[in-house]
Design a protein around this motif. Structure first.
Motif, PDB file in Angstrom:
ATOM      1  N   THR A  53       0.850  -1.190   0.000  1.00 45.33           N
ATOM      2  CA  THR A  53       0.000   0.000   0.000  1.00 45.33           C
ATOM      3  C   THR A  53       0.885   1.240   0.000  1.00 45.33           C
ATOM      4  O   THR A  53       2.095   1.150   0.226  1.00 45.33           O
ATOM      5  N   GLN A  54       0.273   2.397  -0.227  1.00 44.22           N
ATOM      6  CA  GLN A  54       1.052   3.633  -0.250  1.00 44.22           C
ATOM      7  C   GLN A  54       1.665   3.929   1.110  1.00 44.22           C
ATOM      8  O   GLN A  54       2.741   4.510   1.195  1.00 44.22           O
ATOM      9  N   GLN A  55       1.012   3.530   2.195  1.00 43.22           N
ATOM     10  CA  GLN A  55       1.567   3.770   3.527  1.00 43.22           C
ATOM     11  C   GLN A  55       2.822   2.928   3.756  1.00 43.22           C
ATOM     12  O   GLN A  55       3.687   3.305   4.547  1.00 43.22           O
ATOM     13  N   ASP A  56       2.923   1.785   3.075  1.00 45.03           N
ATOM     14  CA  ASP A  56       4.084   0.907   3.232  1.00 45.03           C
ATOM     15  C   ASP A  56       5.284   1.366   2.415  1.00 45.03           C
ATOM     16  O   ASP A  56       6.397   0.880   2.616  1.00 45.03           O
ATOM     17  N   MET A  57       5.065   2.287   1.490  1.00 41.94           N
ATOM     18  CA  MET A  57       6.149   2.756   0.621  1.00 41.94           C
ATOM     19  C   MET A  57       7.034   3.758   1.354  1.00 41.94           C
ATOM     20  O   MET A  57       6.594   4.435   2.268  1.00 41.94           O
ATOM     21  N   THR A  58       8.273   3.840   0.903  1.00 41.91           N
ATOM     22  CA  THR A  58       9.161   4.868   1.430  1.00 41.91           C
ATOM     23  C   THR A  58       8.770   6.211   0.815  1.00 41.91           C
ATOM     24  O   THR A  58       7.992   6.261  -0.146  1.00 41.91           O
ATOM     25  N   GLU A  59       9.314   7.289   1.364  1.00 43.96           N
ATOM     26  CA  GLU A  59       8.985   8.618   0.857  1.00 43.96           C
ATOM     27  C   GLU A  59       9.394   8.779  -0.600  1.00 43.96           C
ATOM     28  O   GLU A  59       8.664   9.378  -1.397  1.00 43.96           O
ATOM     29  N   SER A  60      10.547   8.258  -0.955  1.00 43.91           N
ATOM     30  CA  SER A  60      11.012   8.389  -2.343  1.00 43.91           C
ATOM     31  C   SER A  60      10.105   7.616  -3.297  1.00 43.91           C
ATOM     32  O   SER A  60       9.839   8.066  -4.414  1.00 43.91           O
ATOM     33  N   GLU A  61       9.623   6.463  -2.859  1.00 41.04           N
ATOM     34  CA  GLU A  61       8.702   5.685  -3.693  1.00 41.04           C
ATOM     35  C   GLU A  61       7.369   6.408  -3.855  1.00 41.04           C
ATOM     36  O   GLU A  61       6.779   6.400  -4.941  1.00 41.04           O
ATOM     37  N   GLN A  62       6.911   7.044  -2.783  1.00 41.05           N
ATOM     38  CA  GLN A  62       5.663   7.814  -2.870  1.00 41.05           C
ATOM     39  C   GLN A  62       5.822   8.998  -3.819  1.00 41.05           C
ATOM     40  O   GLN A  62       4.924   9.294  -4.614  1.00 41.05           O
ATOM     41  N   ARG A  63       6.976   9.666  -3.759  1.00 43.96           N
ATOM     42  CA  ARG A  63       7.226  10.782  -4.683  1.00 43.96           C
ATOM     43  C   ARG A  63       7.261  10.294  -6.122  1.00 43.96           C
ATOM     44  O   ARG A  63       6.734  10.958  -7.025  1.00 43.96           O
ATOM     45  N   GLU A  64       7.877   9.145  -6.347  1.00 40.66           N
ATOM     46  CA  GLU A  64       7.945   8.580  -7.693  1.00 40.66           C
ATOM     47  C   GLU A  64       6.546   8.270  -8.220  1.00 40.66           C
ATOM     48  O   GLU A  64       6.237   8.529  -9.380  1.00 40.66           O
ATOM     49  N   LEU A  65       5.680   7.747  -7.347  1.00 40.76           N
ATOM     50  CA  LEU A  65       4.294   7.461  -7.738  1.00 40.76           C
ATOM     51  C   LEU A  65       3.564   8.748  -8.116  1.00 40.76           C
ATOM     52  O   LEU A  65       2.866   8.810  -9.136  1.00 40.76           O
ATOM     53  N   LYS A  66       3.730   9.800  -7.322  1.00 41.83           N
ATOM     54  CA  LYS A  66       3.099  11.083  -7.630  1.00 41.83           C
ATOM     55  C   LYS A  66       3.617  11.639  -8.959  1.00 41.83           C
ATOM     56  O   LYS A  66       2.861  12.198  -9.755  1.00 41.83           O
ATOM     57  N   THR A  67       4.910  11.457  -9.215  1.00 42.68           N
ATOM     58  CA  THR A  67       5.495  11.910 -10.476  1.00 42.68           C
ATOM     59  C   THR A  67       4.880  11.153 -11.651  1.00 42.68           C
ATOM     60  O   THR A  67       4.545  11.752 -12.675  1.00 42.68           O
ATOM     61  N   LEU A  68       4.722   9.836 -11.485  1.00 43.27           N
ATOM     62  CA  LEU A  68       4.110   9.041 -12.551  1.00 43.27           C
ATOM     63  C   LEU A  68       2.678   9.474 -12.812  1.00 43.27           C
ATOM     64  O   LEU A  68       2.247   9.564 -13.970  1.00 43.27           O
ATOM     65  N   LEU A  69       1.934   9.752 -11.738  1.00 48.64           N
ATOM     66  CA  LEU A  69       0.557  10.209 -11.897  1.00 48.64           C
ATOM     67  C   LEU A  69       0.509  11.568 -12.603  1.00 48.64           C
ATOM     68  O   LEU A  69      -0.341  11.800 -13.480  1.00 48.64           O
ATOM     69  N   ASP A  70       1.425  12.472 -12.248  1.00 44.71           N
ATOM     70  CA  ASP A  70       1.481  13.784 -12.900  1.00 44.71           C
ATOM     71  C   ASP A  70       1.829  13.648 -14.378  1.00 44.71           C
ATOM     72  O   ASP A  70       1.249  14.339 -15.226  1.00 44.71           O
ATOM     73  N   ARG A  71       2.771  12.777 -14.681  1.00 46.09           N
ATOM     74  CA  ARG A  71       3.146  12.569 -16.084  1.00 46.09           C
ATOM     75  C   ARG A  71       1.962  12.022 -16.889  1.00 46.09           C
ATOM     76  O   ARG A  71       1.749  12.426 -18.033  1.00 46.09           O
ATOM     77  N   ALA A  72       1.224  11.089 -16.294  1.00 46.99           N
ATOM     78  CA  ALA A  72       0.054  10.526 -16.984  1.00 46.99           C
ATOM     79  C   ALA A  72      -1.008  11.604 -17.190  1.00 46.99           C
ATOM     80  O   ALA A  72      -1.643  11.669 -18.246  1.00 46.99           O
ATOM     81  N   ARG A  73      -1.212  12.454 -16.190  1.00 46.73           N
ATOM     82  CA  ARG A  73      -2.195  13.530 -16.293  1.00 46.73           C
ATOM     83  C   ARG A  73      -1.799  14.515 -17.389  1.00 46.73           C
ATOM     84  O   ARG A  73      -2.624  14.925 -18.210  1.00 46.73           O
TER      85      ARG A  73
END
Length: 90
Positions: A7-27
């Protein structure tokens, strides 16, 4: 033996940032806000990739631990002290 889904809570901060970056790129690529389905699809792909990487790292760690495990001495034919109880049989 299947592990629980990451889950997102289990991810490290850098992994969460990477996920947000991927979502922004897709948007940005779509040129509009993503739907819930599209957002979940991007998250699922990223989480699957993370879980595969972590499983691979865990597998390597298990192999390394197995290699470093103490192996019995095969050159000795009989070790009296190794085959008797320290405090005697009860």
């Amino acid at each position: 033996m299947s592990t629980a889904r990451l889950t997102q809570q289990d991810m490290t901060e850098s992994e969460q940032r990477e996920l947000k970056t991927l979502l922004d790129r897709a948007r940005i690529a779509e040129g509009r806000p993503l739907t819930n389905s599209e957002t979940n699809h991007v998250k699922k792909e990223y989480i699957d990739k993370l879980m595969a990487e972590r499983e691979l790292a865990a597998k390597k760690a298990r192999q390394l631990k197995k290699q470093k495990a103490l192996k019995p001495d095969t050159s000795a034919t009989w070790s009296w002290s190794a085959n008797t109880h320290n405090r005697g049989k009860r």
